[in-house]
Design an enzyme around this catalytic site. Structure first.
Site, PDB file in Angstrom:
ATOM      1  N   THR A 161       1.103  -1.150   0.174  1.00 48.64           N
ATOM      2  CA  THR A 161      -0.058  -0.244  -0.443  1.00 48.64           C
ATOM      3  C   THR A 161       0.526   1.230  -0.242  1.00 48.64           C
ATOM      4  OG1 THR A 161      -1.621  -1.191   0.987  1.00 48.64           O
ATOM      5  CG2 THR A 161      -1.376   1.451   1.811  1.00 48.64           C
ATOM      6  N   ARG A 189     -13.833  -7.115  -0.922  1.00 47.01           N
ATOM      7  CA  ARG A 189     -12.940  -7.014   0.379  1.00 47.01           C
ATOM      8  C   ARG A 189     -12.863  -5.385   0.049  1.00 47.01           C
ATOM      9  NH1 ARG A 189      -8.276  -5.627   1.265  1.00 47.01           N
ATOM     10  NH2 ARG A 189      -7.222  -6.336   3.541  1.00 47.01           N
ATOM     11  N   VAL A 190     -12.643  -4.653   1.649  1.00 54.64           N
ATOM     12  CA  VAL A 190     -12.696  -3.699   1.232  1.00 54.64           C
ATOM     13  C   VAL A 190     -11.536  -4.006   2.510  1.00 54.64           C
ATOM     14  CG1 VAL A 190     -12.873  -1.394   2.113  1.00 54.64           C
ATOM     15  CG2 VAL A 190     -13.985  -2.602  -0.173  1.00 54.64           C
ATOM     16  N   GLY A 191     -10.489  -3.705   2.633  1.00 55.13           N
ATOM     17  CA  GLY A 191      -9.100  -3.399   3.758  1.00 55.13           C
ATOM     18  C   GLY A 191      -9.551  -1.998   4.435  1.00 55.13           C
ATOM     19  N   ASP A 192      -8.586  -1.309   5.549  1.00 56.50           N
ATOM     20  CA  ASP A 192      -8.674  -0.435   6.230  1.00 56.50           C
ATOM     21  C   ASP A 192      -8.012   1.145   5.153  1.00 56.50           C
ATOM     22  OD1 ASP A 192      -5.650  -1.351   5.868  1.00 56.50           O
ATOM     23  OD2 ASP A 192      -5.335   0.103   7.023  1.00 56.50           O
ATOM     24  N   THR A 211      -1.082   1.255   6.861  1.00 56.20           N
ATOM     25  CA  THR A 211      -0.376  -0.216   5.851  1.00 56.20           C
ATOM     26  C   THR A 211       0.037  -1.197   6.807  1.00 56.20           C
ATOM     27  OG1 THR A 211       1.204  -1.182   4.389  1.00 56.20           O
ATOM     28  CG2 THR A 211       2.274   0.725   6.217  1.00 56.20           C
ATOM     29  N   GLY A 212      -0.259  -3.061   6.286  1.00 59.05           N
ATOM     30  CA  GLY A 212      -0.507  -3.531   6.611  1.00 59.05           C
ATOM     31  C   GLY A 212      -1.745  -4.787   6.905  1.00 59.05           C
ATOM     32  N   GLY A 214      -4.592  -5.083   6.900  1.00 56.86           N
ATOM     33  CA  GLY A 214      -5.922  -4.558   6.888  1.00 56.86           C
ATOM     34  C   GLY A 214      -6.917  -4.530   7.719  1.00 56.86           C
TER      35      GLY A 214
HETATM   36  N1  ASP Z   1      -3.297  -2.394   4.750  1.00 59.28           N
HETATM   37  C1  ASP Z   1      -3.915  -2.758   3.160  1.00 59.28           C
HETATM   38  C2  ASP Z   1      -5.033  -3.669   3.035  1.00 59.28           C
HETATM   39  O1  ASP Z   1      -5.432  -4.885   3.703  1.00 59.28           O
HETATM   40  C3  ASP Z   1      -2.407  -3.788   2.575  1.00 59.28           C
HETATM   41  C4  ASP Z   1      -1.493  -2.855   2.632  1.00 59.28           C
HETATM   42  O2  ASP Z   1      -1.162  -2.364   3.493  1.00 59.28           O
HETATM   43  O3  ASP Z   1      -0.285  -3.372   2.252  1.00 59.28           O
HETATM   44  O4  ASP Z   1      -5.716  -3.234   2.101  1.00 59.28           O
END
Ligand code: ASP
Length: 291
Positions: A161, A189-192, A211-212, A214
């Site tokens: 991200t 799917r929707v992340g953070d 980032t990480g 989500g």
């Molecule tokens: N946080 C992002 C998500 O979950 C992924 C990422 O940061 O690599 O969509």
């Protein structure tokens, strides 16, 4: 304009593979920090610098955002992005956007041309069409990692991200985040990343981009938690960032964040193997690194 010192922070994701060669990303982030510094010193608005920088990160194909995104389980590229303006706390976001080259540009359009904060799926794409935003004609030619995620476990693949924070000469903060999500994600799917309070935040004190993993960042409300620890708990930036990230770890997640205050203080903590990141400090010092 108060003419205070400017500052800026970028991340390119908390999922680099240990031992990987990230020379290009480090040089790219450094160049973007230098360009952003020139814009900010010349009086550019934090919001503009954040959008321009993230658009360049998306267009580079070097990160798992924009051109570098990976497909969902149905083979489509669904992208998420968000933007937040500190002084007004206006926000705009798109989720599961398909077919448009720059999700952060779409997020800005949602903020500036609708009464909503977030548009998702087909509604987001229809809106982007009405705004005349740049479309992707041929996904297999556009996306640099087309097919890269197929048949491999998410743990084998770097994720990345992107995010950017800026503090301009008027003392205004802005924050943005853009992503292709995680490898192997289900369609829809929707992340953070597009959610204010989870993967992005900016107010009159602090700006945050995460980032990480989500799902854990949503469940820990990381970006808002950090800001609220400072606002309501009186915590210092470093302590607030570490505590918010510690909750992600308790929930079983890895990742990192960048945060910048109106006084120009910067932190870039992560609990993963590394995090692509670069910063311009108020004294003019610049860094760009991964591990
Ligand atoms: N946080 C992002 C998500 O979950 C992924 C990422 O940061 O690599 O969509």
């Amino acid at each position: 304009m108060t003419d205070q010192p400017v500052a800026m922070v970028i991340h390119g994701g908390a999922g680099p593979l240990r031992g990987g060669d990230y020379t290009r990303e480090v040089a790219h982030m450094r160049a973007l920090i230098e360009a952003g510094r020139d814009r900010l010193v010349a009086g550019g608005a934090a919001l503009d610098v954040v959008v321009e920088t993230i658009a360049a990160l998306e267009a580079s194909g070097l990160y798992v955002a924009g051109r570098g995104a990976s497909p969902s389980s149905d083979g489509r590229y669904e992208l998420d992005a968000s933007l937040m303006d500190g002084p007004s706390r206006r926000a705009g976001a798109v989720a599961a956007l398909v077919g448009y080259a720059s999700p952060i540009t779409a997020a800005r359009a949602v903020m500036e041309h609708t009464h909503h904060v977030m548009l998702a799926g087909r509604g987001a794409a229809d809106f982007a069409h009405r705004q005349g935003l740049k479309t992707i004609e041929d996904p297999s030619a556009w996306f640099t990692h087309a097919g890269r995620g197929a048949g491999r476990a998410p743990s084998e693949l770097a994720t990345g991200t992107v995010g950017c924070l800026a503090l301009d000469r008027s003392g205004a903060l802005a924050a943005g985040t853009s992503t292709g999500g995680v490898f192997g994600k289900l369609a829809g799917r929707v992340g953070d990343s597009p959610i204010p309070g989870a993967g992005v935040w900016a107010d009159d004190t602090v700006a945050v981009s995460c980032t990480g993993a989500g799902e854990m960042f949503i469940r820990a409300a990381v970006a808002a938690q950090l800001a609220h620890r400072m606002r309501f708990g009186g915590e210092a930036l470093g302590a607030a960032a570490d505590a918010a990230l510690a909750e992600v770890a308790v929930l079983g997640g890895e990742g990192g964040l960048i945060a910048l205050t109106t006084t120009g203080e910067i932190v870039m903590p992560f609990n993963s193997a590394g995090m692509k990141r670069a910063a311009l400090y108020p004294d003019g010092r610049m860094v760009s690194m991964v591990f």
